[in-house]
Design an enzyme around this catalytic site. Sequence first.
Site: not given
Length: 175
Positions: A96, A138-139, A142
């Site tokens: 990351c 993953h994004e 966030h």
Amino acid sequence: MALLEIIHYPSKILRTISKEIVSFDSKLHQQLDDMRETMIASEGIGLAAIQVGLPLRMLIINLPREDGVQHKEDCLEIINPKFIETKGTIMYKEGCLSVPGFYEEVERFEKVKIEYQNRFAEVKVLEASELLAVAIQHEIDHLNGVLFVDKLSILKRKKFEKELKELNKNPKSKS
């Protein structure tokens, strides 16, 4: 275009839950362009807006082709994403831009189907597998204030905290 500062763990900003985007204007377009430039300059394949201090539900992903180049026309700009469907699980070694120098295997869905908007507010549907599916998850994490290190086992999390402490003591050793 401008390079933006990437926020690093353990900043509390990364724990912010991002807000839905309602205004698809030239300011948004500029932010997306700046995010891509920042991501490419940082040698990343994905970047969520919160990683550059923008608490907005948008992210970009630009996977390299077989030649290793990230072509602008392949850049996905994903705004206000929602999961429609998920299938299977895989383990994938992730890193990351907000947690530089640390890579670890994380369990993710093998395939995902999402609905999102592009920079022009058009609704799109995307089915993804392998690295693209992992990057999307993953994004989107966030956008919800979740980092990949939150998904680690207790043992791996302790290893991460130890490495982070060492890195902070000796910042030049891991660059």
